[in-house]
Design an enzyme around this catalytic site. Structure first.
Site, mmCIF file in Angstrom:
data_model
loop_
_atom_site.group_PDB
_atom_site.id
_atom_site.type_symbol
_atom_site.label_atom_id
_atom_site.label_comp_id
_atom_site.label_asym_id
_atom_site.label_seq_id
_atom_site.Cartn_x
_atom_site.Cartn_y
_atom_site.Cartn_z
ATOM 1 N N ALA A 55 16.364 19.535 -0.692
ATOM 2 C CA ALA A 55 17.668 20.204 -0.689
ATOM 3 C C ALA A 55 17.839 21.178 0.464
ATOM 4 C CB ALA A 55 17.856 20.939 -2.013
ATOM 5 N N ARG A 83 15.048 24.616 11.355
ATOM 6 C CA ARG A 83 14.178 24.516 12.528
ATOM 7 C C ARG A 83 14.303 23.162 13.241
ATOM 8 N NH1 ARG A 83 8.915 26.409 9.299
ATOM 9 N NH2 ARG A 83 10.253 25.704 7.601
ATOM 10 N N GLU A 133 3.773 33.608 2.206
ATOM 11 C CA GLU A 133 4.554 32.918 3.232
ATOM 12 C C GLU A 133 4.402 33.636 4.569
ATOM 13 O OE1 GLU A 133 6.123 29.890 2.902
ATOM 14 O OE2 GLU A 133 4.853 30.081 1.151
HETATM 15 C C1 UD1 Z 1 6.681 25.381 2.368
HETATM 16 C C2 UD1 Z 1 5.828 26.361 1.584
HETATM 17 C C3 UD1 Z 1 4.642 26.774 2.428
HETATM 18 C C4 UD1 Z 1 3.852 25.542 2.839
HETATM 19 C C5 UD1 Z 1 4.753 24.493 3.523
HETATM 20 C C6 UD1 Z 1 3.991 23.192 3.679
HETATM 21 C C7 UD1 Z 1 7.375 27.595 0.112
HETATM 22 C C8 UD1 Z 1 8.072 28.879 -0.137
HETATM 23 N N1 UD1 Z 1 6.617 27.518 1.221
HETATM 24 O O1 UD1 Z 1 7.145 26.099 3.487
HETATM 25 O O2 UD1 Z 1 3.801 27.662 1.706
HETATM 26 O O3 UD1 Z 1 2.791 25.903 3.698
HETATM 27 O O4 UD1 Z 1 5.910 24.238 2.726
HETATM 28 O O5 UD1 Z 1 4.704 22.241 4.399
HETATM 29 O O6 UD1 Z 1 7.492 26.699 -0.684
HETATM 30 N N2 UD1 Z 1 13.779 22.839 -0.032
HETATM 31 C C9 UD1 Z 1 14.682 22.705 -1.049
HETATM 32 N N3 UD1 Z 1 15.508 23.765 -1.339
HETATM 33 C C10 UD1 Z 1 15.467 24.936 -0.654
HETATM 34 C C11 UD1 Z 1 14.516 25.071 0.394
HETATM 35 C C12 UD1 Z 1 13.676 23.993 0.676
HETATM 36 O O7 UD1 Z 1 14.768 21.662 -1.701
HETATM 37 O O8 UD1 Z 1 16.249 25.832 -0.968
HETATM 38 C C13 UD1 Z 1 12.937 21.671 0.324
HETATM 39 C C14 UD1 Z 1 13.165 21.242 1.764
HETATM 40 O O9 UD1 Z 1 14.172 20.256 1.832
HETATM 41 C C15 UD1 Z 1 11.793 20.731 2.174
HETATM 42 C C16 UD1 Z 1 10.822 21.443 1.246
HETATM 43 O O10 UD1 Z 1 11.587 22.025 0.221
HETATM 44 O O11 UD1 Z 1 11.677 19.345 1.977
HETATM 45 C C17 UD1 Z 1 10.031 22.501 1.989
HETATM 46 O O12 UD1 Z 1 10.943 23.417 2.586
HETATM 47 P P1 UD1 Z 1 10.629 24.094 3.968
HETATM 48 O O13 UD1 Z 1 11.733 25.018 4.283
HETATM 49 O O14 UD1 Z 1 10.237 23.094 4.980
HETATM 50 O O15 UD1 Z 1 9.340 24.967 3.549
HETATM 51 P P2 UD1 Z 1 8.269 25.568 4.517
HETATM 52 O O16 UD1 Z 1 8.821 26.790 5.174
HETATM 53 O O17 UD1 Z 1 7.710 24.529 5.390
HETATM 54 CA CA CA Z 2 8.115 22.389 5.721
#
Ligand code: UD1
Ligand code: CA
Length: 434
Positions: free
Chosen positions: A13, A18, A152
């Site tokens: 979602a 980035r 984080e």
């Molecule tokens: C996340 C982890 C981090 C980990 C990394 C590994 C959290 C807070 N952090 O960070 O500890 O090292 O993944 O790859 O979980 N998403 C949603 N809804 C939202 C935000 C994100 O569904 O509101 C989904 C995104 O579409 C994505 C996934 O969650 O597929 C991860 O989100 P992303 O923003 O990439 O997290 P990271 O900052 O990489």
């Molecule tokens: Ca990620």
């Protein structure tokens, strides 16, 4: 495998800021398929209950997933009020006892790589890998061999930033852990988001059993930027090409070849360097020569290239396609088209030779028209076939002919040429005057 033991939730979602793209991150393609495709494909091998959480560009995500798979559940995240990976879990109601949560940006995952989560028993299993450069990942705080918390990057202290054990982003929770801790998450952090990763510290406080699972970066790499996307593409291409070479395909300089996920090979095939084969192409006992592009096409007992372009819906059998020949939506059986041609919206039958520079004029600016060429036809060089046109069997079309609409009947010669004039000493007169 008992697929009713585990439910899988895929978080898809997020905006993916980035990536610097107007397209949702999880819809970016790797080897011809959106990254979400690979995660769902691996998930379907181990679970009968798959939920994809959507919000950003939810219509597009649901439409693309729906077109690729059946029986996937969607849950819509209230991303306005509950942003973050924890917010994404709020409306999820998993069916089975064990719940695997996957980030939607991990296209290199495989069912095999997920087995560790199924075999271990713990309240929480979380994935960890060690990175020389942990930039972008949540840091895993381990004390006395026990996971204490995930911090984080944006919330980490100087010392915490130095930690090289990172959260790979896949977790197995027991259903009760999800039911208890997701409602307790808050957003008191640098990003004002609800972090799924905060569940770890809360569970630790309640003395739950948290098992760390060491995983490899190759399968668990998260895609956050277009550079990550390009790096993942290299790994995915290597997997696809290795699979086909093991199945008997010869590839020359495989690192220069690009083959999409939907492509299939059968029998003995050769792919020379620099080729690109895309879509649902099917290549059977054929030879694709250097720097050719084959898109959504079928080749059976044929050869194409070097530098040939088979555009979508070309279907060639027992056919030779030479350099600088382009085909599109055409069926060729037992044909030779050796040089510099465009064959579009055409059917060409056995024993026919298409000379150098022959062009099917299939488009009048508004509509497309068909060219039908029968058996044993000899089309001389540099002809234009203005469609719709039918050439029956055993016809010769003289070099340089412009064939306009209609039918050339069996056995005839078609020729359209102006009479040649040769003017004596013209050259000398012309240049002496100037
Ligand atoms: C996340 C982890 C981090 C980990 C990394 C590994 C959290 C807070 N952090 O960070 O500890 O090292 O993944 O790859 O979980 N998403 C949603 N809804 C939202 C935000 C994100 O569904 O509101 C989904 C995104 O579409 C994505 C996934 O969650 O597929 C991860 O989100 P992303 O923003 O990439 O997290 P990271 O900052 O990489
Ligand atoms: Ca990620």
């Amino acid at each position: 495998m008992d697929k009713s033991k585990v439910s899988i939730v895929i978080l898809a979602a997020g905006k993916g800021s980035r990536m610097k793209s107007s397209k949702a991150k999880v819809l970016h393609n790797i080897s011809g398929k959106p990254m979400l495709y690979y995660i769902i494909k691996a998930s379907l091998e181990i679970s009968d209950d798959i939920t994809v959480v959507v919000a950003h560009q939810k219509e597009a995500v649901m439409e693309q997933v729906g077109a690729l798979f059946e029986n996937i559940n969607f849950v819509i995240q209230d991303a306005q009020n509950f942003p973050g990976t924890g917010g994404a879990m709020k409306n999820v109601k998993p069916k089975n006892e064990k719940v695997l949560v996957l980030n939607g940006d991990m296209p290199l995952i495989s069912a095999d790589a997920l087995h560790g989560f199924l075999e271990t028993n713990a309240d929480i299993i979380m994935s960890i890998f060690d990175l020389q450069n942990p930039d972008g990942y949540g840091r895993v705080i381990i004390e006395e061999g026990q996971v204490q918390a995930i911090v984080e990057q944006k919330d980490a202290s100087k010392d915490e930033l130095k930690v090289t054990s990172v959260n790979a982003g896949i977790y197995a929770f027991s259903k009760s852990v999800i039911e208890k801790y997701i409602p307790m998450l808050d957003n008191n952090n640098a990003q004002e988001e609800y972090y799924l990763t905060d569940v770890i510290a809360m569970a630790k406080k309640d003395s739950l059993f948290i098992a760390p699972l060491l995983v490899d970066e190759e399968h668990f790499k998260g895609i956050n930027s277009k550079k990550d996307l390009a790096d993942a593409e290299v790994i995915m291409q290597d997997r696809i090409k290795t699979k086909w070479m093991n199945a008997g395909v010869i590839m020359q300089l495989p690192s220069t070849i690009y083959i999409e996920e939907g492509v299939e090979f059968e029998g003995e095939c050769i792919v020379e360097n620099g080729c690109r084969i895309t879509g649902d192409s099917k290549i059977i006992n054929s030879h694709i020569k250097a720097h050719s592009v084959i898109e959504d096409s079928v080749m059976i007992n044929s050869d194409a290239g070097p530098m040939a372009h088979l555009r979508p819906l070309s279907h060639i059998t027992d056919t030779h396609i030479g350099n600088f020949v382009e085909t599109k939506k055409s069926t060729l059986k037992g044909v030779k088209a050796g040089h510099l041609s465009y064959i579009g919206d055409a059917e060409v039958d056995e024993g026919t030779n298409v000379g150098a520079g022959v062009i099917t004029c299939n488009y009048d600016g508004i509509k497309k028209y068909k060219t039908i060429i029968g058996k044993n036809v000899f089309v001389g060089s540099d002809c234009q076939l203005v469609a719709p046109v039918t050439i029956e069997d055993d016809v010769m079309v003289a070099a340089g002919t412009t064939l306009t609409s209609g039918t050339v009947t069996k056995g005839s010669l078609a020729i359209s040429r102006t009479k040649l004039r040769s003017i004596k000493d013209f050259y000398y007169k012309f240049f002496s005057k100037n």
